[in-house]
Scaffold this active site. Structure first.
Site, mmCIF file in Angstrom:
data_model
loop_
_atom_site.group_PDB
_atom_site.id
_atom_site.type_symbol
_atom_site.label_atom_id
_atom_site.label_comp_id
_atom_site.label_asym_id
_atom_site.label_seq_id
_atom_site.Cartn_x
_atom_site.Cartn_y
_atom_site.Cartn_z
ATOM 1 N N HIS A 188 55.248 49.372 -195.255
ATOM 2 C CA HIS A 188 54.104 49.080 -194.401
ATOM 3 C C HIS A 188 53.669 47.632 -194.519
ATOM 4 C CE1 HIS A 188 51.255 51.448 -192.052
ATOM 5 N NE2 HIS A 188 51.981 52.486 -192.404
ATOM 6 N N GLU A 238 50.797 50.493 -184.377
ATOM 7 C CA GLU A 238 50.909 50.534 -185.839
ATOM 8 C C GLU A 238 52.324 50.172 -186.289
ATOM 9 O OE1 GLU A 238 49.356 54.171 -187.525
ATOM 10 O OE2 GLU A 238 50.176 53.697 -189.497
ATOM 11 N N ASP A 277 48.607 62.787 -171.162
ATOM 12 C CA ASP A 277 47.206 62.818 -171.578
ATOM 13 C C ASP A 277 47.185 63.080 -173.085
ATOM 14 O OD1 ASP A 277 44.598 63.586 -172.209
ATOM 15 O OD2 ASP A 277 44.233 64.425 -170.228
ATOM 16 N N LYS A 310 48.154 63.455 -189.046
ATOM 17 C CA LYS A 310 48.026 62.153 -188.370
ATOM 18 C C LYS A 310 49.402 61.482 -188.302
ATOM 19 C CE LYS A 310 47.176 57.525 -188.043
ATOM 20 N NZ LYS A 310 48.142 56.445 -188.250
HETATM 21 P P1 NAD Z 1 48.410 66.038 -160.504
HETATM 22 O O1 NAD Z 1 47.041 66.353 -160.121
HETATM 23 O O2 NAD Z 1 48.945 64.707 -160.100
HETATM 24 O O3 NAD Z 1 49.283 67.267 -159.986
HETATM 25 C C1 NAD Z 1 50.645 67.434 -160.053
HETATM 26 C C2 NAD Z 1 51.054 68.004 -158.739
HETATM 27 O O4 NAD Z 1 52.379 67.622 -158.504
HETATM 28 C C3 NAD Z 1 51.076 69.525 -158.679
HETATM 29 O O5 NAD Z 1 49.843 70.075 -158.365
HETATM 30 C C4 NAD Z 1 52.116 69.787 -157.589
HETATM 31 O O6 NAD Z 1 51.488 69.902 -156.350
HETATM 32 C C5 NAD Z 1 52.943 68.519 -157.559
HETATM 33 N N1 NAD Z 1 54.367 68.708 -157.960
HETATM 34 C C6 NAD Z 1 55.432 68.158 -157.377
HETATM 35 N N2 NAD Z 1 56.561 68.525 -157.991
HETATM 36 C C7 NAD Z 1 56.204 69.324 -158.990
HETATM 37 C C8 NAD Z 1 56.934 70.016 -160.001
HETATM 38 N N3 NAD Z 1 58.262 69.946 -160.110
HETATM 39 N N4 NAD Z 1 56.219 70.719 -160.911
HETATM 40 C C9 NAD Z 1 54.871 70.774 -160.847
HETATM 41 N N5 NAD Z 1 54.132 70.151 -159.913
HETATM 42 C C10 NAD Z 1 54.812 69.434 -158.983
HETATM 43 O O7 NAD Z 1 48.632 66.142 -162.057
HETATM 44 P P2 NAD Z 1 48.211 67.287 -163.035
HETATM 45 O O8 NAD Z 1 49.404 67.499 -163.904
HETATM 46 O O9 NAD Z 1 47.641 68.469 -162.342
HETATM 47 O O10 NAD Z 1 47.026 66.641 -163.864
HETATM 48 C C11 NAD Z 1 47.245 65.700 -164.866
HETATM 49 C C12 NAD Z 1 46.102 64.724 -164.913
HETATM 50 O O11 NAD Z 1 44.857 65.411 -164.959
HETATM 51 C C13 NAD Z 1 46.143 63.874 -166.141
HETATM 52 O O12 NAD Z 1 45.969 62.530 -165.748
HETATM 53 C C14 NAD Z 1 44.954 64.360 -166.966
HETATM 54 O O13 NAD Z 1 44.442 63.317 -167.775
HETATM 55 C C15 NAD Z 1 43.977 64.780 -165.914
HETATM 56 N N6 NAD Z 1 42.950 65.776 -166.270
HETATM 57 C C16 NAD Z 1 42.882 66.375 -167.479
HETATM 58 C C17 NAD Z 1 41.882 67.297 -167.757
HETATM 59 C C18 NAD Z 1 41.887 67.976 -169.110
HETATM 60 O O14 NAD Z 1 42.819 67.792 -169.858
HETATM 61 N N7 NAD Z 1 40.878 68.756 -169.483
HETATM 62 C C19 NAD Z 1 40.957 67.625 -166.785
HETATM 63 C C20 NAD Z 1 41.059 67.000 -165.541
HETATM 64 C C21 NAD Z 1 42.057 66.082 -165.285
#
Ligand code: NAD
Length: 418
Positions: A374, A83, A276, A260
């Site tokens: 705009h 946008e 996300d 928004k």
């Molecule tokens: P991920 O699964 O890649 O996990 C991150 C991992 O990084 C942690 O589990 C940990 O093991 C590791 N890590 C390393 N250094 C770290 C630090 N300093 N702090 C924290 N963790 C560290 O990512 P995620 O954040 O668990 O999940 C994000 C993804 O999941 C997004 O892509 C999202 O779209 C998707 N998702 C979302 C939903 C929802 O919003 N309802 C449901 C399922 C999946």
């Protein structure tokens, strides 16, 4: 310390802008190569690994909002958005906020909430049993992540609540998990799934859903800034902005549009840093309706000198590790440009951008209206849609503005005259 108040950034060419960013953020030659030569940042092969049935990639503009100072530190803020005028508005809002020291912001530690739905139980008995097994539940949850456990993070609390529903009462068990610098969706879901067999065993109930809650109220971020009354155009304009905010806070039709505008800033930075965005939107909108009435996410008032004070408080679940953050080359570069070292720091920047954006939008609406700014930017899109070459666009835009006629037909007419 680097200064984000780069004069006339918008007048620089592509190479000059990249040179400025490179110096600000110490980008490598590899980063520069990606920015200059890899539109969208990902290949088909990357896309094919990210989603199912991929047939290509789809890129959006990546721009930089200047002037941001948050908690005394300067940031150039990457924004991915289609946008027109959003990046300019954020930069302008941040420029005015700088006069009184920029934004202050504070984010909670990153606690996610995982939910386990338990059916067919006598809730009061089940709650007692779960309380008695808290240590065992937390141990099973924490066995799912060595990384978080080693950091002293991970699942910290177990709580229960009873829901009265149309099909009878049900028990909801909630895990409170310190996910550190990740969004933490996957680790939260894994922990919920892992503890469910034990929960079934001790309660005698049947577990149905096991999933994180996107209503991330244990990851709140709050930001505020003072906007100088003289720079805004005087106390009269400050009062108009407050009246505009009151409209939004008392009328859902206005509030949705007002919020928004906040999300224009928030989602653009979220996109640039690989967050996300659906999770962020869903949580923010639920929070806007927390009183049972959907209102403004921001709050606007005056200080004793007549300056405008803005605040924004929202649940914000973001990460600097995990998801696509360390996979998408541009998300990696954008995080590097921000120079953030924690999820909380990123949350503060995202919230400040939302506040800056909302300030500029309601200021424009309360004064000249938003169409002037705009339409000028929209005219560029129209000239392009009419088939103008890049070097012809400025000329066509200028002529459309002079003729006070900004439309696709006018752009085509002017193009045919060149
Ligand atoms: P991920 O699964 O890649 O996990 C991150 C991992 O990084 C942690 O589990 C940990 O093991 C590791 N890590 C390393 N250094 C770290 C630090 N300093 N702090 C924290 N963790 C560290 O990512 P995620 O954040 O668990 O999940 C994000 C993804 O999941 C997004 O892509 C999202 O779209 C998707 N998702 C979302 C939903 C929802 O919003 N309802 C449901 C399922 C999946």
């Amino acid at each position: 310390m680097p200064d984000s108040s780069i004069s006339k950034f918008f007048e620089k060419n592509h190479k000059e802008r990249i040179e400025l960013i490179k110096n600000f953020a110490n980008l490598s030659s590899e980063d520069i190569d990606i920015l200059e030569n890899s539109p969208g940042g990902i290949t088909f092969e990357n896309a094919d690994k990210m989603v199912e049935n991929a047939i290509g990639t789809f890129s959006l503009p990546l721009g930089i909002a200047t002037n941001f100072k948050i908690n005394g530190k300067d940031y150039l803020v990457p924004m991915v958005i289609e946008e027109p005028s959003v990046i300019a508005a954020a930069s302008k809002g941040a420029k005015i906020a700088r006069i009184h020291g920029g934004f202050t912001a504070e984010a909670n530690e990153s606690f996610s909430i995982g939910q386990i739905q338990v059916l067919d139980v006598k809730t009061s008995d089940a709650i007692e049993k779960i309380k008695a097994s808290t240590t065992e539940i937390l141990k099973i949850a924490n066995d799912q992540s060595n990384t978080l456990s080693k950091m002293g993070k991970g699942a910290k609390e177990v709580s229960c609540k009873e829901l009265q529903t149309d099909i009878g009462p049900m028990l909801i068990v909630e895990l409170l998990i310190d996910v550190s610098d990740a969004m933490g969706a996957n680790v939260t879901n894994s922990m919920c799934e892992a503890v469910s067999p034990l929960i079934e065993k001790i309660t005698g109930g049947k577990v149905l859903l096991r999933i994180l809650s996107n209503y991330s109220t244990r990851r709140m971020v709050k930001t505020s800034a003072v906007f100088d009354k003289n720079e805004i155009g005087g106390e009269e304009i400050v009062d108009k902005i407050i009246a505009a905010y009151q409209f939004a806070d008392h009328d859902v039709y206005r509030a949705v549009t007002h919020n928004k505008g906040v999300m224009n800033g928030i989602i653009a930075v979220a996109n640039a840093t690989g967050q996300d965005s659906r999770a962020i939107e869903a949580a923010a909108n639920a929070y806007a309706a927390r009183s049972g009435h959907y209102g403004s996410l921001t709050h606007w008032s005056k200080d004793q000198d007549g300056n405008l004070i803005g605040t924004l408080e929202i649940p914000l679940s973001v990460g600097i590790v995990g998801g696509i953050i360390n996979v998408h080359p541009l998300a990696k570069i954008c995080t590097k440009i921000l120079g953030v070292s924690s999820a909380q720091e990123l949350a503060c920047i995202i919230a400040a951008t939302g506040l800056a954006q909302n300030f500029s939008a309601i200021r424009a609406l309360s004064t000249e209206g938003i169409q002037k700014g705009h339409m000028k930017l929209h005219a560029r899109n129209l000239a392009s849609a009419a088939g103008a070459k890049p070097e012809q666009i400025d000329d066509i835009v200028k002529k459309m503005i002079e003729a006070n006629s900004i439309s696709l037909n006018k752009a085509k007419e002017l193009l045919s005259q060149i």
